[in-house]
Scaffold this motif. Structure first.
Motif, PDB file in Angstrom:
ATOM      1  N   TRP A  15      53.167 -35.990  35.393  1.00  0.00           N
ATOM      2  CA  TRP A  15      52.542 -34.671  35.520  1.00  0.00           C
ATOM      3  C   TRP A  15      51.424 -34.463  34.511  1.00  0.00           C
ATOM      4  N   GLY A  16      51.515 -35.127  33.371  1.00  0.00           N
ATOM      5  CA  GLY A  16      50.501 -34.943  32.341  1.00  0.00           C
ATOM      6  C   GLY A  16      49.103 -35.328  32.782  1.00  0.00           C
ATOM      7  N   THR A  17      48.996 -36.162  33.825  1.00  0.00           N
ATOM      8  CA  THR A  17      47.676 -36.586  34.304  1.00  0.00           C
ATOM      9  C   THR A  17      47.076 -35.594  35.302  1.00  0.00           C
ATOM     10  N   THR A  18      47.832 -34.577  35.677  1.00  0.00           N
ATOM     11  CA  THR A  18      47.375 -33.645  36.709  1.00  0.00           C
ATOM     12  C   THR A  18      46.150 -32.856  36.264  1.00  0.00           C
ATOM     13  N   GLY A  19      46.192 -32.316  35.060  1.00  0.00           N
ATOM     14  CA  GLY A  19      45.078 -31.495  34.587  1.00  0.00           C
ATOM     15  C   GLY A  19      43.786 -32.286  34.468  1.00  0.00           C
ATOM     16  N   ALA A  20      43.868 -33.508  33.950  1.00  0.00           N
ATOM     17  CA  ALA A  20      42.680 -34.343  33.820  1.00  0.00           C
ATOM     18  C   ALA A  20      42.100 -34.672  35.194  1.00  0.00           C
ATOM     19  N   THR A  21      42.969 -34.908  36.164  1.00  0.00           N
ATOM     20  CA  THR A  21      42.500 -35.183  37.522  1.00  0.00           C
ATOM     21  C   THR A  21      41.785 -33.975  38.099  1.00  0.00           C
ATOM     22  N   MET A  22      42.315 -32.775  37.837  1.00  0.00           N
ATOM     23  CA  MET A  22      41.663 -31.551  38.290  1.00  0.00           C
ATOM     24  C   MET A  22      40.282 -31.412  37.658  1.00  0.00           C
ATOM     25  N   THR A  23      40.165 -31.714  36.380  1.00  0.00           N
ATOM     26  CA  THR A  23      38.881 -31.624  35.696  1.00  0.00           C
ATOM     27  C   THR A  23      37.867 -32.576  36.314  1.00  0.00           C
ATOM     28  N   LEU A  24      38.295 -33.799  36.623  1.00  0.00           N
ATOM     29  CA  LEU A  24      37.395 -34.777  37.247  1.00  0.00           C
ATOM     30  C   LEU A  24      36.969 -34.318  38.646  1.00  0.00           C
ATOM     31  N   LEU A  25      37.904 -33.745  39.402  1.00  0.00           N
ATOM     32  CA  LEU A  25      37.563 -33.254  40.741  1.00  0.00           C
ATOM     33  C   LEU A  25      36.570 -32.096  40.674  1.00  0.00           C
ATOM     34  N   ALA A  26      36.740 -31.213  39.703  1.00  0.00           N
ATOM     35  CA  ALA A  26      35.810 -30.095  39.553  1.00  0.00           C
ATOM     36  C   ALA A  26      34.428 -30.585  39.135  1.00  0.00           C
ATOM     37  N   ARG A  27      34.392 -31.614  38.300  1.00  0.00           N
ATOM     38  CA  ARG A  27      33.117 -32.105  37.768  1.00  0.00           C
ATOM     39  C   ARG A  27      32.361 -32.954  38.780  1.00  0.00           C
ATOM     40  N   HIS A  28      33.055 -33.851  39.453  1.00  0.00           N
ATOM     41  CA  HIS A  28      32.384 -34.829  40.303  1.00  0.00           C
ATOM     42  C   HIS A  28      32.407 -34.487  41.786  1.00  0.00           C
ATOM     43  N   ALA A  29      33.338 -33.620  42.207  1.00  0.00           N
ATOM     44  CA  ALA A  29      33.413 -33.277  43.626  1.00  0.00           C
ATOM     45  C   ALA A  29      33.244 -31.786  43.874  1.00  0.00           C
ATOM     46  N   ALA A  30      33.020 -31.005  42.807  1.00  0.00           N
ATOM     47  CA  ALA A  30      32.872 -29.548  42.925  1.00  0.00           C
ATOM     48  C   ALA A  30      34.030 -28.932  43.692  1.00  0.00           C
ATOM     49  N   ALA A  31      35.240 -29.419  43.406  1.00  0.00           N
ATOM     50  CA  ALA A  31      36.428 -28.946  44.124  1.00  0.00           C
ATOM     51  C   ALA A  31      36.984 -27.695  43.458  1.00  0.00           C
ATOM     52  N   ASP A  32      37.206 -26.674  44.260  1.00  0.00           N
ATOM     53  CA  ASP A  32      37.787 -25.427  43.772  1.00  0.00           C
ATOM     54  C   ASP A  32      39.282 -25.622  43.486  1.00  0.00           C
ATOM     55  N   PRO A  33      39.827 -24.941  42.466  1.00  0.00           N
ATOM     56  CA  PRO A  33      41.248 -25.094  42.141  1.00  0.00           C
ATOM     57  C   PRO A  33      42.191 -24.831  43.315  1.00  0.00           C
ATOM     58  N   VAL A 207      34.625 -27.580  52.240  1.00  0.00           N
ATOM     59  CA  VAL A 207      35.861 -28.356  52.231  1.00  0.00           C
ATOM     60  C   VAL A 207      35.578 -29.836  52.424  1.00  0.00           C
ATOM     61  N   ALA A 208      34.766 -30.155  53.425  1.00  0.00           N
ATOM     62  CA  ALA A 208      34.515 -31.557  53.765  1.00  0.00           C
ATOM     63  C   ALA A 208      33.842 -32.308  52.629  1.00  0.00           C
ATOM     64  N   GLU A 209      32.862 -31.682  51.968  1.00  0.00           N
ATOM     65  CA  GLU A 209      32.125 -32.393  50.921  1.00  0.00           C
ATOM     66  C   GLU A 209      32.991 -32.746  49.718  1.00  0.00           C
ATOM     67  N   PRO A 210      33.790 -31.791  49.163  1.00  0.00           N
ATOM     68  CA  PRO A 210      34.681 -32.174  48.054  1.00  0.00           C
ATOM     69  C   PRO A 210      35.692 -33.247  48.450  1.00  0.00           C
ATOM     70  N   LEU A 217      40.709 -39.431  44.097  1.00  0.00           N
ATOM     71  CA  LEU A 217      41.423 -38.588  43.141  1.00  0.00           C
ATOM     72  C   LEU A 217      42.426 -37.678  43.859  1.00  0.00           C
ATOM     73  N   PHE A 218      42.030 -37.137  45.013  1.00  0.00           N
ATOM     74  CA  PHE A 218      42.962 -36.323  45.795  1.00  0.00           C
ATOM     75  C   PHE A 218      44.184 -37.144  46.199  1.00  0.00           C
ATOM     76  N   LEU A 219      43.941 -38.377  46.623  1.00  0.00           N
ATOM     77  CA  LEU A 219      45.042 -39.235  47.055  1.00  0.00           C
ATOM     78  C   LEU A 219      45.977 -39.541  45.892  1.00  0.00           C
ATOM     79  N   TYR A 220      45.397 -39.858  44.740  1.00  0.00           N
ATOM     80  CA  TYR A 220      46.227 -40.112  43.554  1.00  0.00           C
ATOM     81  C   TYR A 220      47.040 -38.871  43.193  1.00  0.00           C
ATOM     82  N   LEU A 221      46.375 -37.725  43.194  1.00  0.00           N
ATOM     83  CA  LEU A 221      47.051 -36.480  42.803  1.00  0.00           C
ATOM     84  C   LEU A 221      48.207 -36.154  43.736  1.00  0.00           C
ATOM     85  N   GLY A 222      48.010 -36.364  45.032  1.00  0.00           N
ATOM     86  CA  GLY A 222      49.060 -36.044  45.978  1.00  0.00           C
ATOM     87  C   GLY A 222      50.227 -37.013  45.961  1.00  0.00           C
TER      88      GLY A 222
END
Length: 256
Positions: A15-33, A207-210, A217-222
């Motif tokens: 679980w500790g890697t979840t926040g870092a993955t979210m940060t990378l998704l926000a930075r590189h994929a402009a993914a909303d929380p 949705v499609a672009e992120p 990263l989404f696959l890893y997170l899930g």
């Protein structure tokens, strides 16, 4: 109980890697929380259901109370996604993880004592006090109280809300595991949580672009810190008191 503790510890480290993955998704994929929270659950739910179908035939839901518990757990998990991932964007990964995860054991201890009749021993009480005190020091850090911004304060409140959501999930889950097998419980509750967040797709402008930019990263997170980790946690929780399980999850910030 030792096996349960090991499984919960492995889940917490993941679980500790979840926040870092979210940060990378926000930075590189402009993914909303909210989108991240939904996709995480939507990926994890079918894998947990599949694991449950392969591993057990015990899918007994014996009463309306069990169905209500599944709805509460699914709602708590959905709420956790919303609060935690938004808190990460406001406070940073480490602070959000520390507040959410280090406050949760205290909330679990109170709820478990109230609803599960678990005794709060002196050893557990001291451990909880040290966790809460240490969290406060780490969150404030070099800041003075007056220097904490409104955005940081809002993020801290959201992180505490995530901790409460997690505590409800854990305590209701512990009670329900006396009647329902672990993997079916996890699979159904994550399905409920994913359905609860599904309307996010209507509100999201993109949705499609992120998804296209961040799919690894989404696959890893899930799969890893969600499907695998919560599968391990639920199996471990069946063998471990809720309060002890909550304290064991304090390993999470080590990898945050």
């Amino acid at each position: 109980m030792l096996t349960g503790l090991v499984l919960i510890a492995l889940a917490a480290i993941s679980w500790g890697t979840t926040g870092a993955t979210m940060t990378l998704l926000a930075r590189h994929a402009a993914a909303d929380p909210l989108l991240v929270g939904f996709v995480r659950l939507a990926i994890a739910a079918p894998f947990l259901l599949g694991a449950a179908l392969v591993s057990t035939r015990d899918w007994r839901f014996t009463s309306g109370r069990d169905l209500f518990a599944l709805l509460v757990m699914g709602g708590a998990m959905a709420t956790y996604q919303v609060f935690y991932f938004r808190a990460v964007t406001l406070t940073g990964v480490a602070v959000a993880a520390l507040l959410a995860i280090c406050s949760a054991p205290l909330m679990i201890a109170g709820l478990a004592a109230l609803f599960l009749r678990e005794r709060l021993t002196s050893t557990v009480a001291v451990s909880l006090a040290m966790a809460v005190g240490g969290t406060a020091l780490l969150v404030i850090g070099p800041r003075r109280i007056g220097e904490i911004s409104s955005g940081f304060a809002a993020g801290a409140v959201l992180a505490l809300g995530a901790g409460l959501s997690y505590a409800i999930y854990a305590v209701v889950g512990k009670a329900t595991l006396a009647r329902i097998a672990p993997l079916p419980l996890a699979g159904v509750t994550f399905t409920v949580a994913a359905l609860a967040l599904a309307p996010v797709l209507w509100w999201e402008p993109a949705v499609a672009e992120p998804l296209a930019k961040g799919w690894p990263l989404f696959l890893y997170l899930g799969l890893v810190p969600t499907a695998l980790a919560y599968g391990l946690f639920t199996v471990g929780l069946k063998r471990t008191p809720a309060t002890v399980a909550g304290i064991t999850t304090l390993l999470e910030p080590l990898t945050a």
